[in-house]
Scaffold this active site. Sequence first.
Site, short mmCIF file in Angstrom:
data_model
loop_
_atom_site.label_atom_id
_atom_site.label_comp_id
_atom_site.label_asym_id
_atom_site.label_seq_id
_atom_site.Cartn_x
_atom_site.Cartn_y
_atom_site.Cartn_z
N LYS A 61 0.77 -1.26 -0.32
CA LYS A 61 -0.43 -0.08 -0.14
C LYS A 61 0.77 1.57 0.11
O LYS A 61 1.37 1.21 1.04
CB LYS A 61 -1.14 0.22 1.22
CG LYS A 61 -2.02 0.38 1.15
CD LYS A 61 -2.18 1.89 0.76
CE LYS A 61 -1.95 2.79 1.71
NZ LYS A 61 -1.66 4.52 1.60
N CYS A 97 13.20 10.49 7.36
CA CYS A 97 12.77 10.10 8.70
C CYS A 97 14.34 10.04 9.56
O CYS A 97 13.90 10.59 10.37
CB CYS A 97 12.22 8.47 8.73
SG CYS A 97 10.91 8.34 7.69
P1 ADP Z 1 2.57 11.22 7.56
O1 ADP Z 1 2.42 11.63 8.42
O2 ADP Z 1 3.90 11.31 7.28
O3 ADP Z 1 1.91 11.05 5.83
P2 ADP Z 1 1.31 8.32 7.94
O4 ADP Z 1 1.96 7.67 8.76
O5 ADP Z 1 0.07 9.66 8.10
O6 ADP Z 1 2.61 9.56 7.50
O7 ADP Z 1 1.62 7.62 6.41
C1 ADP Z 1 2.12 6.72 5.92
C2 ADP Z 1 1.74 5.98 5.24
O8 ADP Z 1 0.30 4.86 6.15
C3 ADP Z 1 0.86 6.37 3.98
O9 ADP Z 1 0.60 4.58 3.20
C4 ADP Z 1 -0.41 6.09 4.45
O10 ADP Z 1 -1.64 6.24 3.72
C5 ADP Z 1 -0.75 4.65 5.53
N1 ADP Z 1 -1.75 4.82 6.82
C6 ADP Z 1 -1.98 6.61 7.11
N2 ADP Z 1 -3.11 6.21 8.14
C7 ADP Z 1 -3.19 4.55 8.30
C8 ADP Z 1 -4.01 4.20 8.80
N3 ADP Z 1 -4.86 4.43 9.38
N4 ADP Z 1 -3.86 3.05 9.04
C9 ADP Z 1 -3.33 2.56 7.97
N5 ADP Z 1 -2.19 2.59 7.23
C10 ADP Z 1 -2.44 3.67 7.26
#
Ligand code: ADP
Length: 481
Positions: A175, A284
């Site tokens: 994903k 990171c």
């Molecule tokens: P950033 O804040 O750097 O955008 P995220 O942690 O939001 O990082 O995103 C990193 C990855 O995790 C992306 O592929 C995002 O789509 C995915 N992601 C975001 N929210 C969720 C969630 N609730 N469950 C699983 N994956 C998620």
Amino acid sequence: MPLEAQTLFIDGAWTSAASAAALDVRSPTDGETFTAISRGDSADIERAVDAARRALQGAWATMAGFERGRIMTNLSNLILANAEEIAQIEARDTGKPITQARTDIRATARYFEFYAGAADKILGDVLPFLDGYQVTVQREPRGVCGLIIPWNYPASMFGRTVAPALATGNTVVLKPAEDASMSCIRLAALAHEAGLPAGVLNLVTGLGEEAGAALSQHPDVDFLSFTGSPEVGTLIQTAAARNHVPCVLELGGKSPQIVFDDADFEHAAQTIIGVITQNAGQTCSAGSRVLIQRSAYDRFIAMLKERMSAVRVGAPAADLQCGPVINSTQAKKVQGFLDRARADGIEVIAQGALDGSAVKTGYFVLPTLFGPVPTTHELAQEEVFGPVLAAIPFEDEAEAIRIANGTAYGLVAGLWTENGARQMRVAKKLRVGQVFINNYGAGGGIELPFGGVKRSGHGREKGLEALKEYTVAKTIVLRHD
Ligand code: ADP
């Protein structure tokens, strides 16, 4: 290549989301929509996990390690043959300067090259035990791996996660981040062209809270790898706990660059500014705190100031040191840190400047050096994920270690000193996953185990160490007397 909004790759074929929904993709450089991706959700994750599960029973399961390695070598070569095209895709999608995108694509090819060589060298152990017994420990694939990756280095994160997963005989559902999926889509097409059997690598584009959440919670996923924010990391780990599966989490950092008064200042200053402005600070492992021994503070700050002031920010094609950040939310977030630090009376020592190629509708922020920053301030504690550097003075070794370890994170540390005994003494006391002494290069180093402690996450990726994460040990005890 898949059609626009047919960007799910499931069981060896391109398809749209079962819901037919799509997401617009904007360019960070000008804010304009330039394409669309499929908005995969739980129904698509279901199909992808099912395909990955079936592929575990197929040709992939009986394929020799060297054959897996050959497919991965093919992929590495295809990435190199198409490197310029993928670099252009990456630069448009993420806004990174084209030279930095080219470096990332070479790293992506290296991941497949490195792990292709490892695929037929996944060794087990023979253990000494009681007389009349033969004990072997063999490493088996985990099974279906759910890989959730971020938008800052999409292509190289594809390599960092997919390559070790395939080398060890797993199947994958990937994903990518909704903000930067385009290079992963191209790489999945090349993986297919390289000869990967259908269902071994599946890709589902979509939103984190939809496709990402569904993948992390799916009961038929055997292993999760996640790189992203600590908040989402908690959700992933909770989902993993519910399903009793292991996970590797890499969740960022507030990494210190520790500069002692005997350091090679030229080299240190150049590297420290280069690292915090690379990829607009959205790394990171970015060294976002610079701890400077007080006896050298003024002199070293002057060197940092000169270099930070010289940084130019612009469009990827202008190929400067710094591009835009990924989206308007991120730009606002970084700007919020800058505004609050100013309001709190912290001095701006230096700022880079916008180049003419930085259009108003793009997500540009100015690289900024602040200092001295109190160790309790958010600039010294929180990950900004932008080109912002906090300077903090220290008196002696003990104080440097205390400040360096004094955040919730523990990913990387840079140590700048010519004193050999101090190098090792300090390195051993830092609570981080990796220490760079008189260099700083976590971005590359495919061979080097990488990961964090504390809020930076756990588990190790990259290098041969990653092979342990993507396999599980099976102990077989045979009595033969
Ligand atoms: P950033 O804040 O750097 O955008 P995220 O942690 O939001 O990082 O995103 C990193 C990855 O995790 C992306 O592929 C995002 O789509 C995915 N992601 C975001 N929210 C969720 C969630 N609730 N469950 C699983 N994956 C998620």
